[in-house]
Design a protein around this motif. Structure first.
Motif, PDB file in Angstrom:
ATOM      1  N   GLY A 202       0.798  -1.220   0.000  1.00 59.07           N
ATOM      2  CA  GLY A 202       0.000   0.000   0.000  1.00 59.07           C
ATOM      3  C   GLY A 202       0.824   1.260   0.000  1.00 59.07           C
ATOM      4  N   LYS A 203       2.133   1.130  -0.152  1.00 64.64           N
ATOM      5  CA  LYS A 203       2.956   2.330  -0.061  1.00 64.64           C
ATOM      6  C   LYS A 203       2.965   3.124  -1.363  1.00 64.64           C
ATOM      7  N   CYS A 204       3.419   2.508  -2.436  1.00 64.05           N
ATOM      8  CA  CYS A 204       3.564   3.316  -3.650  1.00 64.05           C
ATOM      9  C   CYS A 204       2.310   3.223  -4.508  1.00 64.05           C
ATOM     10  N   SER A 205       2.000   4.332  -5.143  1.00 67.56           N
ATOM     11  CA  SER A 205       0.705   4.417  -5.817  1.00 67.56           C
ATOM     12  C   SER A 205       0.554   3.469  -7.007  1.00 67.56           C
ATOM     13  N   PRO A 206       1.583   3.280  -7.853  1.00 67.49           N
ATOM     14  CA  PRO A 206       1.334   2.394  -8.992  1.00 67.49           C
ATOM     15  C   PRO A 206       0.918   0.996  -8.550  1.00 67.49           C
TER      16      PRO A 206
ATOM     17  N   ARG B 116      -0.232  -0.033  -5.446  1.00 70.18           N
ATOM     18  CA  ARG B 116      -1.449  -0.074  -4.639  1.00 70.18           C
ATOM     19  C   ARG B 116      -2.703   0.100  -5.497  1.00 70.18           C
ATOM     20  N   ILE B 117      -2.683   1.124  -6.344  1.00 69.63           N
ATOM     21  CA  ILE B 117      -3.887   1.425  -7.112  1.00 69.63           C
ATOM     22  C   ILE B 117      -3.889   0.658  -8.422  1.00 69.63           C
ATOM     23  N   GLY B 118      -2.702   0.549  -9.027  1.00 69.61           N
ATOM     24  CA  GLY B 118      -2.612  -0.093 -10.332  1.00 69.61           C
ATOM     25  C   GLY B 118      -3.014  -1.552 -10.314  1.00 69.61           C
TER      26      GLY B 118
ATOM     27  N   LYS C  97      -4.982  -2.986  -8.309  1.00 67.67           N
ATOM     28  CA  LYS C  97      -6.437  -3.045  -8.104  1.00 67.67           C
ATOM     29  C   LYS C  97      -7.156  -2.794  -9.431  1.00 67.67           C
TER      30      LYS C  97
ATOM     31  N   LEU D 109      -1.505  -0.211 -18.227  1.00 68.15           N
ATOM     32  CA  LEU D 109      -1.335  -0.297 -16.777  1.00 68.15           C
ATOM     33  C   LEU D 109      -0.128  -1.139 -16.423  1.00 68.15           C
TER      34      LEU D 109
ATOM     35  N   THR E 145       2.912   0.842 -16.781  1.00 69.33           N
ATOM     36  CA  THR E 145       3.042   1.846 -15.728  1.00 69.33           C
ATOM     37  C   THR E 145       3.504   1.219 -14.419  1.00 69.33           C
TER      38      THR E 145
ATOM     39  N   ASN F 128       7.177  -0.056 -14.553  1.00 70.25           N
ATOM     40  CA  ASN F 128       8.217   0.970 -14.549  1.00 70.25           C
ATOM     41  C   ASN F 128       8.112   1.945 -13.397  1.00 70.25           C
ATOM     42  N   GLY F 129       6.936   2.018 -12.798  1.00 75.37           N
ATOM     43  CA  GLY F 129       6.753   3.040 -11.787  1.00 75.37           C
ATOM     44  C   GLY F 129       6.863   2.558 -10.363  1.00 75.37           C
ATOM     45  N   SER F 130       6.791   1.250 -10.119  1.00 75.48           N
ATOM     46  CA  SER F 130       6.679   0.791  -8.741  1.00 75.48           C
ATOM     47  C   SER F 130       7.984   0.899  -7.985  1.00 75.48           C
ATOM     48  N   LEU F 131       7.832   0.931  -6.676  1.00 75.31           N
ATOM     49  CA  LEU F 131       8.987   1.108  -5.799  1.00 75.31           C
ATOM     50  C   LEU F 131       9.819  -0.162  -5.661  1.00 75.31           C
TER      51      LEU F 131
END
Lengths: 645, 781
Positions: A476-480, A482-484, A486, A511, A514, A517-520
């Motif tokens: 749940g920390k990084c947005s890609p 957590r939200i991606g 889902k 998605l 994203t 390449n975007g996740s922590l």
């Protein structure tokens, strides 16, 4: 204990070991978690009962698991000092006849016999010639299933701690040089060269250093680490001490998931034993080197397998990954340089130290030396834990070792690397197992999970399953991530429900890019892999779901129907009684049963049906009147029929 | 060292990240989770960039900048990735105010936000004007959303004092959590649950009031969205103007930005541009300033008692009346009791009025602990030199906290202590009752009440055993000191303090490790009948350790240090120049009133117990709110508060701060310096012709060495040893816990939310308790 002390102890151990091997009546019991799950306790009770009743005096030794999961529960019987004979698929009822046959009548019953744990004799084949064992090369699993995991003497008698003794006589840098020379790559999944990693930690400045063994094995369907921990914990301890000596670490942690109670129990015993014998603690084997190990139980978060999250978890913080740099080797546990290795990586060390770098680097492929341990599961004939040299093809693993598909179905896909890996189709079966080759194929080696799927598996469903796993396990920390994840899950659910359009397919791909390449952390970065590979290899199946509203494996509930074949139905009404939603009713068409009575046949109302599949299970095999169908196929047939007229 | 961002070469400093370097050079890289005061977190992923020779898209916030790095921030793929990520973030955040096509027109017409409990729509968000998501969205050009929003539907959290929480707006950047844990050292909030159910919350979902929250508001100031909003000022929108000033509620004097709207101070926000004290603002400063200052009960007009009734008059009449009345008394019959919340300028003028114009040397501060400590230090010649500062605290190797409640009296101080601890300091707590900071400490000893002297004596003895003090042996007081120590047996000390021997030696051992230590003492030592004995024994400890600095008395009142510096202390003129003529101090003035020696009083706050001044013939009271003394006063003068005047304040560690005017005083209330000037002029005094407070400050700087730059004398060596007291327990006088106040009025009396918070923590009696007590008393009667 000093070096000479251990020599003496080894002598005693070897004596005891050969005594055991020469004993008249011994039953080696496969008592790992898998054995327990398969019902070994009942088998043990039956052996005890028979033993007591007949006064046979059978000695029992609990060992780990040989890795032949589909044959659990397993017991190997040793008679008159000959190599023990392995029996599988046992149950309590068969024990009396079996024991009677072996120990009283000198006759080895053929049922469930798998082979001799050693070379074959008296027409009995060696278990190492069993198709599941023959292609294997056991290094990490060398002792697993052969020795009592809680007995230090057994380990010592099987070359235990010889690697450590050798290492302690060397300069720490020499140890690292050997590891570098062996070209061993980390078995946690990323495949980073272990020697280099150790060198970083050794070179890092810090008044303290830590060594952590990552035993937080969380991939669905993976149990390699558990088997090693349950079957040969001393080996891991030896590996850790070697690593600690090389890097100059004073304290080590084994971060093991709480869901492995037996592994934790045996680790505790092994650590205590080592401390008592001076193998852990102060002045290890008289080398003036101090090192101790603590066990840290994970609390059930998949993400805690990630290095930085694992460190946070040990420190009592929320298991959330941290951005790197700083790398753990610079600033890890409690702010000190920390090295984290997988169970299998560390468990390889004793063999490398004992047999040398050249020996290890002669095994495997050019980029990836050594062996790979895979937990082979799924719709296979022989599932289990296998250790094969790198470079073996997937086909060999699945069809030779695994024995091919169960129940005569055809192969569809294989997933390696768990939720971070990808699904490979039949075309990809000739890829060999090593880090690079699997990466080329679009998946990863991972830590060793291998799930084989047959034609009854829907790849959209598989992708959905893995994404639902990563989605739930995202910290749940990084947005890609957590939200991606889902969003991806929602899209897949939509496609599975038959509501997908071209837009959903495009969005999935975007998605995935994203998130990748975007996740922590690696959890997020690899989360789209199951989708990317299924899109790559099974696009036609996605298209079927989206454009034809058809699930060819008949898994996605919204896209299938259950149907009763009017010609086959015997009107017994079993399905009607079982149906939880009363979707099945009588149709005024009479059918005469074998017994002569006249029954109405049944019909399913697709509007009420919830596709639970209970009717299919209930329908008597003699009738076999119910089947899953894709409604779209039905329409096509009707259309064709119409044209024909 | 240099890096290149989008073709622009910019300098970098050692250890900087790409984002920090870019910020220093005013290159914008969008981000929502990074915060200047916090270490990199890497959660929002909006700062991703491309770097030559690096794989993938590293985040600028956590990637160290290395010499020669070539960074691409404004590049097609980077933009695409950022936009995609922001769209994901917006799925979790109501965003109609961002993607609406009518946005620009709408906002030009609708000024402020619409007051709404639940924020779902475009004009309901109190944060709209300062929203960081909108800023980032604008930069990335987000004008449409293909995926519909997923409203989380979480309940609003509005049951705690001071601020509301609507986690439906939260984007989980974690700034609040990190502020609370890493900067404030409190950890009242944390992430709970996981995956898309992750939420910021408290332990077991308790309210903040029941939890560990200290209501410092650091979380609100860090929040980039409207998820956290202060109740008092959330609907005010953007301020009309703002000034950089300070909070004056305690002696830490944190720098604050006072925001003004509609002629009033509507919010006080910690001044984040000031390195010092930006992190220290607390519940009092962050939340109580507007409510406390803007209460409708503020005094508006000067009042004179005529025929037993107070009636409003003009300032001229009031001044004339005071002048005429004071002339009736002999100078030594007039006393000045000075509020420790006056500015340095006002205090300087009061000193001038009292000592030079009237000729009365009866001047002292209204304070207990602060007056005792400063008087003690002034007598010892240690008051004028520089004191141990907050920086010393942050860089200390050990800190000993003695009998204090700093969490409630100086809530900013624990932040400094947390910082010190992060830097490796050992925190030792010596207290005779519960200390809220125990969780933040490395050693805690709970001593028996009344045994503090014995504790210090035993500590002194242990230190003497282990440290060579040949230099000290030459002191006159040494023989007595040595003898008093010889009389002390450690076993007796153990018995009467309840502190184990190993605890003693652990503390002693820690103190010996470094001279960079700090001993902080709170006002609870005033329960001791002779508190100066404790100060003397602390001085013993520091003397033996060879530390000239390292003592911090936790002075309570906002400018007590400043008014003492400016001459409102008995026996000392401004700059701690000894007053040749002796006057009465506070206690002797009180007894003087009873005896009839002192007959007229000028009091500048109403916090004195009425019985202390009963019998005085003429009382002038300058204050801001009506108090119990009103019924006894002959003249009441409405004074301006700190946000309504300019001037200077001096914090507990001797730092001088500018006070700046943010709003006009109510009615005809005047700044204190104008009131004093008015009285002075009417008494025929010279030198009260000031155009502004700045003129007074100039005069002070010119005439008094102490106020000149580098005018303070160096820290004197500690060269005094006090005989330690006999072991045993002292009978303590019961004392009410100190409550933070301003000009005599406790803050919580006017700020309901603060009352709730203090009641919950048992700092003040509960309202229902009070009424129950009254009822019980009535029954007895």
């Amino acid at each position: 204990m000093s070096m000479t002390g251990i020599e003496e102890m080894r002598k005693i151990s070897e004596q005891r070991w050969s005594d055991l091997k020469g004993a008249e009546k011994v039953a080696y019991i496969g008592a790992a978690s898998c054995g327990h799950a398969a019902g070994i306790v009942k088998v043990i009770r039956a052996i005890d009962e028979f033993n007591e009743k007949n006064g046979l005096g059978i000695e029992k030794v609990e060992v780990g698991c040989l890795g032949m999961c589909s044959f659990e529960p397993m017991v190997y019987f040793q008679k008159n000092g000959k190599d023990p004979v392995v029996y599988g698929n046992l149950d309590g009822e068969r024990i009396p006849t079996l024991l009677d046959g072996i120990f009283n009548k000198d006759h080895y019953p053929i049922e469930g016999l798998l082979g001799v744990l050693g070379e074959g004799y008296d027409d009995l084949p060696s278990i190492y010639d069993h198709p599941m064992m023959r292609p294997q090369r056991r290094i990490i699993l060398e002792n697993v299933g052969r020795i009592d995991p809680t007995n230090l003497e057994h380990y010592l008698a099987n070359d235990g701690f010889k690697g450590l003794e050798k290492a302690l006589k060397m300069d720490p840098q020499e140890v690292i040089d050997i590891v570098k020379g062996s070209e061993l790559r980390g078995r946690g999944g990323a495949g980073f060269p272990t020697g280099m990693k150790w060198q970083f930690c050794r070179n890092a400045k810090g008044e303290k250093k830590y060594l952590i063994c990552n035993a937080d094995e969380g991939d669905p369907g993976a149990f390699m680490d558990r088997s090693v921990l349950e079957g040969d914990p001393f080996r891991l301890i030896e590996g850790m001490i070697i690593g600690a000596y090389a890097m100059g670490t004073q304290l080590g942690y084994i971060y093991v998931r709480k869901e492995y109670p037996l592994a934790i129990f045996r680790l505790h015993i092994a650590i205590r034993e080592c401390r008592e014998k001076g193998i852990l603690g102060k002045d290890i084997l008289g080398s003036e080197f101090d090192f101790d190990i603590e066990i840290m139980e994970g609390a059930g978060a998949f993400v805690c397998g990630e290095e930085t999250a694992l460190i946070a978890s040990i420190m009592g913080k929320r298991g959330m990954p941290q951005p790197r740099p700083p790398f753990p080797a610079q600033k890890g546990l409690w702010g000190y340089p920390t090295n984290i290795n997988n169970v299998k990586t560390l468990s390889t060390m004793p063999s490398i130290m004992r047999k040398g770098a050249d020996w290890y680097s002669s095994i495997g492929t050019k980029g990836t030396r050594g062996t790979a341990v895979f937990a082979l599961t799924g719709k296979l004939k022989n599932s289990g834990l296998v250790e094969i040299p790198m470079g073996t093809t997937l086909r060999e693993i699945i069809f030779d070792i695994g024995g091919g598909m169960d129940e005569g179905k055809s192969f569809k896909a294989v997933q390696t690397g768990g939720p971070s890996g990808g699904c490979l189709p039949a075309d990809a079966l000739d890829y060999i197992v090593d880090f690079e080759s699997l990466k080329d194929a679009g998946t990863i080696m991972g830590s060793g999970g291998m799930i084989v799927m047959d034609e009854d598996t829907c790849v959209v469903d598989v992708a959905h399953y893995f994404i639902s796993f990563t989605q739930e396990e995202s910290c749940g920390k990084c947005s890609p991530c957590r939200i991606g994840t889902k969003q991806m899950l929602d899209l897949l659910t939509k496609i599975k429900a038959g509501d997908g359009t071209r837009k959903e397919l495009d969005e999935l791909a975007s998605l995935a890019w994203t998130i990748q390449n975007g996740s922590l952390c690696a959890l997020g970065q690899t989360a789209p892999n199951p989708i990317l590979t299924t899109l790559r290899y099974f696009m036609d199946e996605f298209r079927e779901h989206v454009f034809e509203k058809k699930c060819r494996a008949r898994v996605c509930k919204a896209l299938i129907q259950y149907e009763i074949n009017e010609l086959k139905c015997i009107g017994c009404g079993a399905c009607e009684r079982r149906c939880p939603v009363k979707a099945i009713s009588e149709k005024p068409v009479k059918v005469t049963t074998i017994k002569g009575s006249k029954n109405n046949i049944r019909v399913i109302d697709p509007g009420t049906c919830i596709r639970c599949g209970l009717c299919l299970e209930t329908c008597p095999p003699s009738a076999n009147a119910i089947s899953k169908v894709s409604p779209i196929d039905r329409k096509d047939e009707k259309k064709q029929g119409g044209d024909g007229k | 060292m240099k890096i290149t961002i989008d073709g622009v070469e910019i300098p970098i400093k050692e250890g900087q990240t790409i984002l920090e370097a870019a910020r220093d050079s005013d290159i914008y890289i969008p981000t929502l989770c990074a915060h200047k005061e916090l270490p990199a977190f890497g959660a929002c992923r909006l700062c991703v960039v491309k770097v030559d020779k690096m794989r993938g898209f590293p985040p600028a916030c956590s990637t160290p900048a290395t010499d020669g790095m070539i960074v691409h921030s404004d590049e097609k793929e980077v933009r695409k990735l950022r936009r995609n990520i922001l769209r994901l973030i917006l799925i979790e955040h109501p965003h109609s105010c961002i993607v609406c096509s009518e946005r620009a027109d709408c906002e030009s017409i609708r000024g402020g936000p619409v007051k709404a409990g639940r924020i779902t729509g475009c004009s309901m968000c109190p944060n709209r004007e300062t929203c960081e998501i909108r800023e980032v969205s604008h930069y990335l050009g987000i004008s449409d959303m293909e995926i519909p929003m997923e409203y989380k539907g979480l309940p609003l959290e509005r049951y705690d004092p001071f601020f509301d929480r609507d986690y439906n707006l939260c984007i989980l950047c974690g700034r609040c959590v990190r502020m609370c844990q890493q900067i404030r050292g409190v950890g009242a909030i944390a992430f709970t649950k996981r995956s898309h159910n992750t939420k910021v919350g408290t332990i077991f979902g308790r309210t903040h009031l029941e939890g560990a929250c200290r209501f410092c508001g650091a979380c609100i100031d860090a929040c980039p969205t409207g998820a956290l909003s202060p109740k008092g000022s959330k609907w005010h929108g953007k301020a009309d103007s703002s000034v950089e000033s300070i909070c004056t509620f305690c002696s830490m004097n944190c720098a604050m930005v006072l925001e003004e709207k509609w002629g009033r101070v509507m919010a006080a926000i910690p001044d984040r541009n000031k390195e010092y004290s930006r992190a220290y603002a607390c519940v009092y400063g962050r939340f109580c300033i507007p409510a406390f200052l803007n209460d409708p009960n503020r005094l508006h007009y000067p009042l004179i008692r005529k025929g037993g009734r107070l009636s409003p008059v003009s300032w001229e009449e009031a001044f004339r009346y005071i002048g005429d009345s004071l002339k009736r008394f002999a100078p030594e019959e007039i006393g000045f009791l000075v509020s420790p919340y006056l500015t340095n300028e006002s205090a300087y003028l009061l000193n001038k009025l009292s000592r030079d114009v009237i000729g009365s040397h009866n001047i002292d501060m209204i304070s207990k602990f602060g007056r005792m400590v400063i008087q003690y230090l002034a007598e010892k010649g240690r008051a004028s030199s520089s004191w141990t500062t907050l920086e010393d605290v942050e860089k200390a190797d050990w800190i000993m906290l003695i009998n204090n409640d700093m969490v409630f009296t100086h809530p900013g101080m624990p932040v400094a202590i947390h910082k010190a601890r992060e830097n490796g300091a050992r925190i030792m707590i010596v207290d005779d009752s519960k200390n809220e900071l125990e969780v933040e400490s490395d050693m805690q000893v709970r001593i028996e009440p009344g045994s503090l002297r014995t504790f210090l004596a035993a500590l002194t003895k242990l230190l003497m055993n282990n440290i060579k003090v040949t230099e000290l042996e030459e002191l006159d007081s040494f023989i007595d000191f040595r003898r008093s120590l010889d009389g002390l047996k450690l076993i007796d000390a153990v018995r009467s303090t309840g502190v184990l021997e190993k605890q003693f030696s652990a503390i002693e051992g820690t103190m010996r490790t470094s001279k960079k230590g700090v001993i902080m003492v709170g006002s609870r030592i005033m329960e001791d009948p002779v508190p100066t004995q404790i100060l003397g024994e602390i001085n013993n400890v520091l003397t033996i350790l060879g530390m000239d600095r390292g003592f911090i008395p936790l002075l309570e009142e906002g400018n007590i240090r400043g008014i003492a510096d400016s001459g409102c202390i008995n026996g000392f003129r401004p700059g701690y120049v000894r007053d040749r003529t002796s006057g009465k101090d506070y206690l002797r003035m009180i007894t003087g009133i009873r005896r009839g020696d002192v007959q007229a009083l000028f009091i500048s706050e109403g916090s004195i117990p009425p019985e202390h001044i009963r019998g005085a013939k003429f009382i002038v009271l300058s204050e801001i709110y009506p108090t119990d003394l009103d019924s006894m006063a002959d003249v009441i003068l409405p004074s301006a508060v700190f946000s309504e005047e300019s001037g200077h304040y001096t914090s507990f560690d001797g730092r001088v701060w500018n006070l700046r005017k943010a709003a006009e005083p109510p009615g005809s209330a005047l700044p204190e310096w104008k009131i004093i000037s008015g009285i002075g002029k009417n008494l025929g005094g010279d030198g009260f012709e000031y155009g502004s407070s700045e003129d007074i400050w100039k005069e002070m700087e010119e005439n008094i060495d102490f106020f000149k730059k580098d005018g303070r004398p160096p820290v004197p060596e500690r060269k005094e040893l006090l005989s330690v007291s006999e072991p045993g327990s002292i009978h303590l006088s019961e004392q009410m816990p100190y409550v933070v106040r301003y000009r005599g009025t406790p803050i919580h009396e006017l700020v309901e939310d603060l009352r709730t918070y203090l009641e919950e923590n048992d700092r003040i009696p509960r309202e229902e308790d009070e009424s129950a007590v009254e009822e019980a008393q009535r029954e007895v009667v």
